[in-house]
Design an enzyme around this catalytic site. Structure first.
Site, short mmCIF file in Angstrom:
data_model
loop_
_atom_site.label_atom_id
_atom_site.label_comp_id
_atom_site.label_asym_id
_atom_site.label_seq_id
_atom_site.Cartn_x
_atom_site.Cartn_y
_atom_site.Cartn_z
CD GLU A 1 17.93 -41.30 28.70
OE1 GLU A 1 18.36 -40.16 28.49
OE2 GLU A 1 16.73 -41.63 28.51
CG ASP B 1 13.85 -40.96 23.42
OD1 ASP B 1 14.94 -41.48 23.69
OD2 ASP B 1 13.32 -40.08 24.13
CG HIS C 1 9.31 -38.19 25.59
ND1 HIS C 1 9.52 -38.02 26.95
CD2 HIS C 1 10.44 -38.77 25.12
CE1 HIS C 1 10.72 -38.48 27.27
NE2 HIS C 1 11.30 -38.94 26.17
#
Length: 350
Positions: free
Chosen positions: A205, A176, A317
């Site tokens: 982001e 990610d 994450h």
């Protein structure tokens, strides 16, 4: 994988927290400069690589994938030489115990660890306590005076992890959104578009879509498509298949909604048509929460048609984020086909 694993490995193992994406920016510019007509950066650090359209150059499409990864910033150095952290992006503190990290100063990179007290010394209250980021400290293994001399408040911290194939999946610390940055680079090398395409590698982001919001004003595209990962909860801990969102190996995900955006129906329907015509495997994504750069472009400079292509990702994450190699290839193929078939004549108004 059909695509360049070495490049994906380089992108995911490189370090770049929000606001400090320099190393990623260097890779992006290196990879794109020979395949585009113009490449530039702005004062926030966004990279925009433009391919002029051969038939309808006045119609402009923005493709966005973000460069930053979640990480930390040093907020305090204790008298004993341990570092306290402030988050850059969303962290589940439970995954931080006993991890290796790197502290990035202007002069050097320093290895460190986030330690965890041994269970032998924990009482019942400690065992049942809920982890919070502020409870963790980085240990550099150095004398306090040396830490004070070499590390300052504001230095950045990233997690240590290599990227490798595990079965049919590619796993690493910052899939990610580096896997989608990779998708964008691969598509940029393949397309021969009728319309002008701006390939945008965005910043910040993970802390509020900040780079995309600014870029939406600067570019003012006719159509915007964001590239990001999405949740794949197809794991034993999740018993209800309705909560999977997507499944690894079922293809690229065409986003219908997330917590920040409802994509333009005409855009996502055309994506589905392209996927079916080109025999690209795909699935539909309805993500209950979370946001992407898609929202950053939707209404920044007036109403814009937006769409998004996502790559399913397990363990988001964490330092073991995992994507299926077939989904990565499908996402590259879908983006390439979508851009090669955009002539600027599609009516996306509702």
């Amino acid at each position: 994988m059909d695509a360049d694993f070495d490049l994906l490995q380089e992108l995911t193992e490189a370090r770049g927290v929000p606001g400090y994406e320099d190393r990623i920016r260097t890779i992006v510019k290196r990879e794109l400069e020979d395949h585009v007509d113009e490449i530039r950066t702005d004062s926030m650090g966004n990279v925009v690589a433009t391919v002029e359209g051969s038939e309808n150059p006045d119609y402009e499409v923005a493709i966005a994938a973000h460069m930053d990864e979640i990480g930390f910033m040093v907020k305090h150095v204790t008298d004993e030489g341990f570092l306290q952290m402030d988050t850059l992006g969303g962290w589940d503190a439970r995954v931080l115990r006993a991890q290796r990290v790197t502290v990035h100063t202007p002069e050097e990179d320093l290895p460190g660890i986030i330690g965890s007290p041994p269970p032998h010394t924990m009482d019942e209250e400690d065992r049942e306590s809920t982890d919070e980021v502020e409870d963790f400290y980085v240990d550099l293994g150095l004398p306090a005076d040396e830490v004070e001399e070499r590390v300052s408040v504001g230095d950045q911290i990233t997690m240590d992890q290599d990227t490798r194939m595990v079965g049919d999946t590619v796993t690493g610390k910052s899939m990610d959104d580096r896997v989608c940055l990779f998708q964008m680079i691969e598509a940029a090398k393949r397309v021969d578009p009728d319309v002008t395409i701006h390939f945008a590698a965005t910043v910040q982001e993970e802390v509020g879509l900040r780079g995309a919001k600014a870029l939406g004003v600067d570019l003012d595209p006719d159509l915007a498509v964001a590239l990001d990962v999405t949740v794949a909860n197809d794991i034993p801990q999740i018993s209800d298949e309705a909560d999977y969102v997507t499944e690894l190996g079922d293809g690229a995900a065409i986003k219908l909604k997330d917590g920040s955006v409802i994509t333009n129906p005409k855009v996502h329907r055309r994506m589905r048509t392209v996927a079916e015509t080109e025999d690209v495997p795909y699935q539909l994504e309805v993500l209950p929460s979370g946001g992407t750069d898609t929202a950053g472009f939707q209404n920044t400079h007036g109403a814009k048609p937006v769409g998004a292509i996502s790559i399913p990702l397990r363990y988001m994450h964490t330092v073991t984020e995992a994507a299926h190699e077939d989904d990565v290839d499908a996402a590259v193929d879908l983006l390439t086909a979508f851009l090669d078939t955009e002539d600027g004549e599609n009516d996306y108004t509702l």
